[in-house]
Motif scaffolding. Structure first.
Motif, mmCIF file in Angstrom:
data_model
loop_
_atom_site.group_PDB
_atom_site.id
_atom_site.type_symbol
_atom_site.label_atom_id
_atom_site.label_comp_id
_atom_site.label_asym_id
_atom_site.label_seq_id
_atom_site.Cartn_x
_atom_site.Cartn_y
_atom_site.Cartn_z
ATOM 1 N N VAL A 1 24.259 -9.723 -1.127
ATOM 2 C CA VAL A 1 25.631 -10.109 -1.493
ATOM 3 C C VAL A 1 25.460 -10.903 -2.678
ATOM 4 O O VAL A 1 24.290 -10.949 -3.432
ATOM 5 C CB VAL A 1 26.166 -11.202 -0.347
ATOM 6 N N GLU A 2 26.731 -11.243 -3.199
ATOM 7 C CA GLU A 2 26.624 -11.721 -4.658
ATOM 8 C C GLU A 2 25.666 -12.905 -4.727
ATOM 9 O O GLU A 2 25.087 -13.022 -5.968
ATOM 10 C CB GLU A 2 28.217 -12.212 -5.066
ATOM 11 N N ILE B 1 22.738 -17.561 3.721
ATOM 12 C CA ILE B 1 22.403 -16.595 2.572
ATOM 13 C C ILE B 1 21.085 -17.106 1.908
ATOM 14 O O ILE B 1 21.104 -18.509 1.629
ATOM 15 C CB ILE B 1 23.589 -16.753 1.425
ATOM 16 N N ILE B 2 20.377 -16.342 1.546
ATOM 17 C CA ILE B 2 19.025 -16.781 0.863
ATOM 18 C C ILE B 2 18.996 -15.881 -0.683
ATOM 19 O O ILE B 2 19.242 -14.887 -0.796
ATOM 20 C CB ILE B 2 17.728 -16.465 1.440
ATOM 21 N N ASP B 3 18.565 -16.962 -1.584
ATOM 22 C CA ASP B 3 18.239 -16.176 -2.909
ATOM 23 C C ASP B 3 17.020 -15.659 -3.014
ATOM 24 O O ASP B 3 15.982 -16.151 -2.036
ATOM 25 C CB ASP B 3 19.061 -17.435 -3.913
ATOM 26 N N LYS C 1 22.032 -11.769 2.850
ATOM 27 C CA LYS C 1 22.530 -12.006 4.192
ATOM 28 C C LYS C 1 22.042 -11.358 5.085
ATOM 29 O O LYS C 1 21.662 -10.122 5.189
ATOM 30 C CB LYS C 1 23.981 -11.740 4.229
ATOM 31 N N LEU C 2 21.572 -11.936 6.273
ATOM 32 C CA LEU C 2 21.032 -11.176 7.575
ATOM 33 C C LEU C 2 22.230 -10.346 8.318
ATOM 34 O O LEU C 2 23.164 -10.893 8.672
ATOM 35 C CB LEU C 2 20.389 -12.298 8.520
ATOM 36 N N THR C 3 21.750 -8.981 8.437
ATOM 37 C CA THR C 3 22.728 -8.153 9.100
ATOM 38 C C THR C 3 22.255 -7.793 10.323
ATOM 39 O O THR C 3 23.207 -7.686 11.301
ATOM 40 C CB THR C 3 22.975 -6.910 8.267
ATOM 41 N N ASN C 4 20.979 -7.648 10.639
ATOM 42 C CA ASN C 4 20.628 -7.262 11.833
ATOM 43 C C ASN C 4 19.255 -7.728 12.067
ATOM 44 O O ASN C 4 18.100 -6.876 12.066
ATOM 45 C CB ASN C 4 20.837 -5.569 12.163
ATOM 46 N N PRO C 5 18.961 -8.847 12.973
ATOM 47 C CA PRO C 5 17.733 -9.522 13.156
ATOM 48 C C PRO C 5 16.846 -8.616 14.067
ATOM 49 O O PRO C 5 15.820 -8.861 14.124
ATOM 50 C CB PRO C 5 18.033 -10.753 13.629
ATOM 51 N N ASN C 6 17.383 -7.679 14.658
ATOM 52 C CA ASN C 6 16.959 -6.775 15.877
ATOM 53 C C ASN C 6 15.866 -5.712 15.023
ATOM 54 O O ASN C 6 15.231 -4.886 15.879
ATOM 55 C CB ASN C 6 17.429 -6.411 16.892
ATOM 56 N N ILE C 7 16.266 -5.532 13.749
ATOM 57 C CA ILE C 7 15.427 -4.109 13.030
ATOM 58 C C ILE C 7 13.819 -4.660 13.230
ATOM 59 O O ILE C 7 13.672 -5.567 12.876
ATOM 60 C CB ILE C 7 16.149 -4.112 11.935
ATOM 61 N N ALA C 8 13.142 -3.541 13.850
ATOM 62 C CA ALA C 8 11.812 -3.501 13.986
ATOM 63 C C ALA C 8 11.265 -2.940 12.498
ATOM 64 O O ALA C 8 12.087 -1.846 11.906
ATOM 65 C CB ALA C 8 11.394 -2.835 14.969
ATOM 66 N N LYS D 1 13.033 -16.807 9.811
ATOM 67 C CA LYS D 1 13.087 -18.256 9.965
ATOM 68 C C LYS D 1 13.598 -18.851 8.788
ATOM 69 O O LYS D 1 14.507 -20.000 9.142
ATOM 70 C CB LYS D 1 11.437 -18.935 9.800
ATOM 71 N N LEU D 2 13.663 -18.398 7.847
ATOM 72 C CA LEU D 2 14.521 -18.856 6.470
ATOM 73 C C LEU D 2 15.864 -18.493 6.845
ATOM 74 O O LEU D 2 16.745 -19.685 6.589
ATOM 75 C CB LEU D 2 14.042 -18.038 5.345
ATOM 76 N N PHE D 3 16.330 -17.854 7.560
ATOM 77 C CA PHE D 3 17.651 -17.432 7.730
ATOM 78 C C PHE D 3 18.203 -18.191 9.032
ATOM 79 O O PHE D 3 19.413 -18.366 9.183
ATOM 80 C CB PHE D 3 17.973 -16.043 8.406
ATOM 81 N N GLU D 4 17.382 -18.878 9.761
ATOM 82 C CA GLU D 4 17.847 -19.707 10.767
ATOM 83 C C GLU D 4 18.389 -21.239 10.113
ATOM 84 O O GLU D 4 19.215 -21.823 10.876
ATOM 85 C CB GLU D 4 16.543 -20.149 11.621
ATOM 86 N N GLU D 5 18.094 -21.475 8.951
ATOM 87 C CA GLU D 5 18.348 -22.712 8.269
ATOM 88 C C GLU D 5 19.551 -22.285 7.166
ATOM 89 O O GLU D 5 20.223 -23.037 6.608
ATOM 90 C CB GLU D 5 17.264 -23.391 7.613
ATOM 91 N N ASN D 6 19.589 -20.841 6.786
ATOM 92 C CA ASN D 6 20.534 -20.513 5.720
ATOM 93 C C ASN D 6 21.346 -19.280 5.970
ATOM 94 O O ASN D 6 20.903 -18.236 6.686
ATOM 95 C CB ASN D 6 19.633 -20.292 4.602
#
Length: 160
Positions: A147-148, A114-116, A152-159, A107-112
């Motif tokens: 990442v620096e 990159i998250i810190d 970063k989200l790389t694969n949202p389908n990972i279960a 959900k956080l990645f839907e708006e960002n």
């Protein structure tokens, strides 16, 4: 690599052999544990669930539940194979808790992009060290990548 393909073909075509957690076994195999261990397993799972996002460390588990080190190691191995718990840093965390973290981060990645650590910590609700350990677990699973600036989200389908 060809060995993995061969094993996959054997498992897919055989009704007698299964592949569970990267281990070959007879499809009918079930690990045998004593009644005492079975009761302790249920208590252990409840203790880990009750520990929430911060998880549970071995020492306090053994003390609280009266489980010896050898029995605890056996039960941890079984619960990991059953996909009930995960080892996060030095703590045991219920996989359901880890799945909840995954959902919060998605959900956080839907708006960002990159998250810190701060954003992840607020979303997950854990302390800084536990948040970092959970993010590292997600990195190792391929869900996220460090990442620096953060993750970063790389694969949202990972279960999980």
């Amino acid at each position: 690599e060809s060995f993995k393909v061969l094993v996959s073909v054997i498992v897919e075509t055989s009704q007698e052999i299964s592949l569970k957690n990267n281990q070959l076994a007879l499809a009918s195999f079930q690990p045998a544990i004593s009644k005492k261990q079975l009761l302790a397993k249920d208590k252990l799972m409840k203790y880990i669930r009750d520990s929430g996002i911060n998880g549970a460390a071995n020492g306090p588990i053994m003390e609280a539940l009266g489980i010896g080190k050898v029995d605890l190691q056996i039960l941890i191995k079984i619960l990991i194979e059953e996909n009930e718990i995960a080892v996060i840093n030095t703590h045991l965390l219920a996989c359901q808790e880890l799945r909840n973290c995954r959902e919060r981060l998605l959900k956080l990645f839907e708006e960002n992009d990159i998250i810190d650590i701060r954003l992840a910590r607020e979303a997950i609700g854990a302390g800084r060290n536990q948040t970092v350990a959970i993010l590292e677990k997600f990195d190792s699973l391929g869900l996220t990548k460090r990442v620096e600036q953060g993750r970063k989200l790389t694969n949202p389908n990972i279960a999980i």
